[in-house]
Design an enzyme around this catalytic site. Structure first.
Site, PDB file in Angstrom:
ATOM      1  N   HIS A  25       0.380  -3.433  31.120  1.00  0.00           N
ATOM      2  CA  HIS A  25       1.717  -2.905  30.710  1.00  0.00           C
ATOM      3  C   HIS A  25       2.920  -3.970  30.854  1.00  0.00           C
ATOM      4  CE1 HIS A  25       3.775   0.256  28.058  1.00  0.00           C
ATOM      5  NE2 HIS A  25       4.514   0.256  29.096  1.00  0.00           N
TER       6      HIS A  25
ATOM      7  N   SER B 278       6.894  -1.276  24.875  1.00  0.00           N
ATOM      8  CA  SER B 278       6.611   0.071  25.247  1.00  0.00           C
ATOM      9  C   SER B 278       7.578   1.134  24.395  1.00  0.00           C
ATOM     10  CB  SER B 278       6.980   0.058  26.632  1.00  0.00           C
ATOM     11  OG  SER B 278       6.204   1.258  27.357  1.00  0.00           O
TER      12      SER B 278
ATOM     13  N   ASP C  28      -3.723  -1.494  29.657  1.00  0.00           N
ATOM     14  CA  ASP C  28      -3.134  -0.397  29.397  1.00  0.00           C
ATOM     15  C   ASP C  28      -3.765   0.837  29.338  1.00  0.00           C
ATOM     16  OD1 ASP C  28      -0.388  -0.440  28.412  1.00  0.00           O
ATOM     17  OD2 ASP C  28      -0.601  -1.906  26.759  1.00  0.00           O
TER      18      ASP C  28
HETATM   19  N1  NFK Z   1       6.641   6.093  34.457  1.00  0.00           N
HETATM   20  C1  NFK Z   1       6.273   5.164  33.988  1.00  0.00           C
HETATM   21  C2  NFK Z   1       7.435   3.850  33.598  1.00  0.00           C
HETATM   22  C3  NFK Z   1       7.220   3.380  32.405  1.00  0.00           C
HETATM   23  O1  NFK Z   1       6.471   3.700  31.547  1.00  0.00           O
HETATM   24  C4  NFK Z   1       7.933   2.120  32.174  1.00  0.00           C
HETATM   25  C5  NFK Z   1       8.922   1.283  33.179  1.00  0.00           C
HETATM   26  C6  NFK Z   1       9.469   0.336  32.791  1.00  0.00           C
HETATM   27  C7  NFK Z   1       9.477  -0.285  31.479  1.00  0.00           C
HETATM   28  C8  NFK Z   1       8.620   0.487  30.530  1.00  0.00           C
HETATM   29  C9  NFK Z   1       7.944   1.366  30.734  1.00  0.00           C
HETATM   30  N2  NFK Z   1       7.327   2.367  29.957  1.00  0.00           N
HETATM   31  C10 NFK Z   1       7.502   2.551  28.556  1.00  0.00           C
HETATM   32  O2  NFK Z   1       8.646   2.201  27.997  1.00  0.00           O
HETATM   33  C11 NFK Z   1       5.034   4.626  34.528  1.00  0.00           C
HETATM   34  O3  NFK Z   1       4.365   5.205  35.167  1.00  0.00           O
HETATM   35  O4  NFK Z   1       4.775   3.238  34.371  1.00  0.00           O
END
Ligand code: NFK
Length: 316
Positions: free
Chosen positions: A291, A173, A259
């Site tokens: 994801h 991510s 995703d």
């Molecule tokens: N607010 C995000 C949280 C999120 O993107 C996320 C949470 C934990 C680990 C990785 C994530 N995403 C990108 O780094 C969501 O809605 O999923």
């Protein structure tokens, strides 16, 4: 130009909220579950592997990394450097699954290097070290700083551990974004180039990443990051795709079936751009994962991505 420019603010926010797209768990529990699973996996890894934890790679508090050594490390060994996600931040209320309040500020509600050793067991048993890199997330860290820190952590490893033969990067991510930024580093600035006989890194596995930061500017994600358009552009790997040099590393771009369409578009377009520039790149679209479990399952030996990573490393 991408279709995201025509989306409503709400639609864009939806696209960049990975927790809203899983058929497995609802948006209020999935991040909690992700942290619990990765923390438990990291605990297992620490109980079974030899480790050096909280090794400083720089002077800052956040500049620490954890090393999980291969079971047999009498000779040289390859390393998988893992860069965790979490949207580059630790304070956004929307990143926290619970209501805002003192509880939601707890560090354990956000991914950090301390829950990022879960991928180690299947790798260390095959002679591969795993390093979980910490970096200063926002609001403490600026996007430029995070990129610099991850680059510096690699230079540190190369210098400090001559027994390393090949560094492979894996990011999830936001961590996949940081890993992609490492691909166009001018290593002469880090004084490591004259000694390097292999490309740095030797391979990169970018899992469910964001490679164009501009859409993010228009979402809640930027509340804590506070990026200007210039900062977002300067830190967008998509804008820096350079022709592959002869020794350029192999890149694997991985995206989950569940995703969001925007995340899937970003992976497709970035992998295409790298390929058009002559890079050796594959796009792996993994079925039946979202994801979060697309990366969690790296704790399993039989998971296809675990096997693909081991295969990439053994071919070197
Ligand atoms: N607010 C995000 C949280 C999120 O993107 C996320 C949470 C934990 C680990 C990785 C994530 N995403 C990108 O780094 C969501 O809605 O999923």
């Amino acid at each position: 130009m991408g279709g995201w420019r025509d989306m409503s603010a709400e639609a864009l926010e939806d696209q960049y909220s990975p927790s809203r797209w899983s058929p497995r768990l609802d948006r209020d529990t999935i991040i909690d579950a992700h942290l619990a699973v990765t923390a438990a996996g990291t605990e297992r890894a620490r109980a079974s592997a030899q480790t050096s934890l909280h090794v400083p790679y720089g002077k800052g508090d956040g500049e620490k990394l954890d090393i999980y050594f291969p079971t047999d490390h009498s000779g040289t060994f390859p390393v998988l450097v893992y860069i965790h996600g979490g949207y580059w931040q630790c304070l956004s209320p929307q990143l926290a699954p619970t209501a805002p309040g003192p509880h939601s500020l707890s560090a354990s509600l956000f991914p950090s290097k301390d829950e990022s050793g879960f991928a180690a067991p299947p790798l260390v048993s095959q002679g591969v070290a795993v390093v979980a890199v910490g970096y200063d997330t926002a609001p403490r860290g600026h996007m430029d700083t995070m990129v610099l820190q991850v680059r510096r952590s690699l230079a540190f490893l190369v210098e400090q551990y001559p027994e390393i033969r090949g560094i492979y990067l894996c990011g999830h991510s936001a961590g996949a974004h940081l890993a992609a930024m490492v691909l166009f580093t001018d290593w002469t600035e880090f004084h490591v180039v004259p000694d390097i006989k292999v490309p740095l890194p030797s391979g990169a596995v970018l899992v469910s990443g964001v490679y164009d930061l501009e859409p993010i500017l228009h979402t809640y994600v930027n509340d804590a990051l506070n990026m200007s358009r210039e900062v977002a552009q300067r830190n967008s790997p998509m804008r820096h795709v350079a022709p592959a040099v002869p020794a350029a590393c192999e890149v694997l771009v991985v995206v989950a079936q569940h995703d969001s369409p925007e995340f899937r578009r970003q992976s497709q377009e970035y992998s295409q751009a790298l390929r058009a520039a002559g890079w050796s790149v594959s796009l792996l679209d993994l079925a039946s994962v979202d994801h979060f479990d697309v990366i969690e399952k790296l704790s399993e030996n039989s998971y296809i991505l675990t096997q693909v990573i081991l295969n990439m490393i053994s071919r070197a």
